[in-house]
Write an enzyme that holds these catalytic residues in place. Sequence first.
Site, mmCIF file in Angstrom:
data_model
loop_
_atom_site.group_PDB
_atom_site.id
_atom_site.type_symbol
_atom_site.label_atom_id
_atom_site.label_comp_id
_atom_site.label_asym_id
_atom_site.label_seq_id
_atom_site.Cartn_x
_atom_site.Cartn_y
_atom_site.Cartn_z
ATOM 1 N N ASN B 153 -20.371 27.305 -5.768
ATOM 2 C CA ASN B 153 -19.832 25.981 -5.468
ATOM 3 C C ASN B 153 -19.811 25.101 -6.708
ATOM 4 O OD1 ASN B 153 -22.692 26.377 -4.966
ATOM 5 N ND2 ASN B 153 -22.780 24.201 -4.512
ATOM 6 N N GLN B 188 -17.236 28.686 -0.244
ATOM 7 C CA GLN B 188 -16.206 28.223 -1.180
ATOM 8 C C GLN B 188 -15.024 29.178 -1.270
ATOM 9 O OE1 GLN B 188 -16.040 25.320 -2.711
ATOM 10 N NE2 GLN B 188 -18.056 24.565 -2.128
ATOM 11 N N SER B 208 -17.291 27.931 6.331
ATOM 12 C CA SER B 208 -17.284 26.592 6.893
ATOM 13 C C SER B 208 -15.870 26.026 6.946
ATOM 14 C CB SER B 208 -18.183 25.698 6.035
ATOM 15 O OG SER B 208 -18.110 24.378 6.507
ATOM 16 N N HIS B 210 -14.842 22.697 6.947
ATOM 17 C CA HIS B 210 -14.443 21.488 6.209
ATOM 18 C C HIS B 210 -14.195 21.708 4.728
ATOM 19 C CE1 HIS B 210 -18.088 20.009 3.926
ATOM 20 N NE2 HIS B 210 -18.629 20.951 4.665
ATOM 21 N N THR B 246 -23.524 23.884 23.924
ATOM 22 C CA THR B 246 -22.113 23.687 24.231
ATOM 23 C C THR B 246 -21.326 23.685 22.935
ATOM 24 O OG1 THR B 246 -22.735 22.371 26.125
ATOM 25 C CG2 THR B 246 -20.477 22.120 25.328
ATOM 26 N N CYS B 334 -29.507 13.098 -13.676
ATOM 27 C CA CYS B 334 -29.456 11.674 -13.351
ATOM 28 C C CYS B 334 -28.697 11.398 -12.060
ATOM 29 C CB CYS B 334 -28.781 10.907 -14.479
ATOM 30 S SG CYS B 334 -29.694 10.952 -16.009
HETATM 31 S S1 FES Z 1 -31.463 8.773 -14.288
HETATM 32 FE FE1 FES Z 1 -31.506 9.473 -16.231
HETATM 33 S S2 FES Z 1 -31.819 7.636 -17.324
HETATM 34 FE FE2 FES Z 1 -31.266 6.977 -15.420
#
Ligand code: FES
Lengths: 135, 393
Positions: B153, B188, B208, B210, B246, B334
């Site tokens: 994916n 995928q 899947s 969707h 169901t 992040c």
């Molecule tokens: S999450 Fe990496 S600095 Fe903000």
Amino acid sequence: MEPYYSKKLIKRFSNPKNFGLIKDADAVGSAGNPKCGDIMKLYIKTEKKPKKEVIKNVKFHTLGCAAAIATSDVICDLIKGKTLKEAAKVSYKDVMSELDYLPAVKKHCSFLAEQALKDAIKNYSKNEGKKSKKK
Amino acid sequence: MKKEKSKIYFDYAATTPVDPLVLKSMTPYFSKKFGNTVSFHSFGQEAKQALEESRERVAEVIFAKPEEIIFTSSATESNNLALKGAAFSRKKGKIIISSIEHSCIIETAKWLESQGFEVVKLKVDKYGRLILEDLQRKIDKKTILVSIIHASNEIGTIQPIKKVGQLIKKFNNKNPESKIYFHTDAVQSFGKIPINVNEMNLDLLTASSHKMYGPKGAALLFIRNNTKITPLFHGGGQELGLRPSTVNLPAIVGFGRACLIAEKNSIKENARLIKLRDKLISGILKKIPNSHLNGHLSERLPNNANFRFDFVEGESIVLQLDLMGIAASTGSACSSNKLEPSHVLLATGLKHEQVHGSLRLTLGKWTEEKEVNYLLKVLPEIIKNLRKISGNR
Ligand code: FES
């Protein structure tokens, strides 16, 4: 529902004003986020005024998420014109309130800004110490 | 008059819009043909017939028999049923998965490990392709199940499922007393690239709705005849008792319809997508310095492109793109709630900081060439600006 990032954060992130290098900086501070691997650098240039020394210019370089970039930009604004002593009191909370709010997982990004600032101030006094020895 | 800026969707691997024809096929099953498939009266029988027709349609996509298809609510459920169901029916043993599975396989395997099963992960090469020798080394008489994702994916790499199937078959033939089940998560790839459960020697397969222009809320688990699976739910005996409750008939009818459309169009559509994908890949690699392709150049899904850019962070790229009206995704730490970088990219041997600047762009039925062109225009600028901010011009 609040959007993930605040409007203020998006604005800062998409149009940061304070990034860049100060070649003859009086001090450089850096901080890294061990968790996500981001790096931030803060460059500080000071100016002697009668009786006090203030931060004349400050710039940053940040390799990181939107929150890291926005908080970097904010902290520059927050300390510009302040004395080092005043700047040392600026914390991640001040940064955060400038941005209204941060998503919970992004709080640490504002710590990054505070750490880089503290590091810069520490390095400044070190540099000053060296200079005065030379004299 | 101000024209509304049109948005561009490059995140078809996350989910797809429902095809209007699919939606149309579903509508009667909400208020008109609303019967419960287990009811004996005409309402129920009408519903039952629609259910079984859908079963035939989805079975055809993978050359399975209709009675080998169980409908579930999601791929996560199907994968849980496959792994836990197979594990529970055998009580103990070793489960082999790859190191680039979807998190629902990884987390299920982890949980089974806490319940006393042994779990081992197979290595992949730098393109994300399974290292078959590693499987050969790790497969043994204790092994009860091998589960390998068909196509990633994240990086789109397609696995040599047929070869894995042959290897397992050979082992099973030599050790007839302990059959190893072979499962693939084909979320995928299903309805996009050819799958034949017989040629691939599969016992279990997850797909899947969707991800292929059907609605959310419908998925399937293919369970080859004579494969022993312990159900996770107990109830009224629907879906051969393996998934009682169901059935979500409108969604399942939509799923069936999506399969019909996919079967008709996939060859032509794939050729079109591959052209767009390759334009995107060569364009980005040419226009953006210090950019790299993640995954394999050709052994990849027709609609997947995944890059990494040095000196920038992925979430920033995704947000900048979003501000330009383009939806994309990243494997950067992040961007994840746990602040952990993509395990798939790490498994291909990349370092944390390399994964940091990753960007996934996935194309689909409504992706147009002018959208690819637009992306090729704006992305280089975005990367350039972010590199200025990071001080790595
Ligand atoms: S999450 Fe990496 S600095 Fe903000």
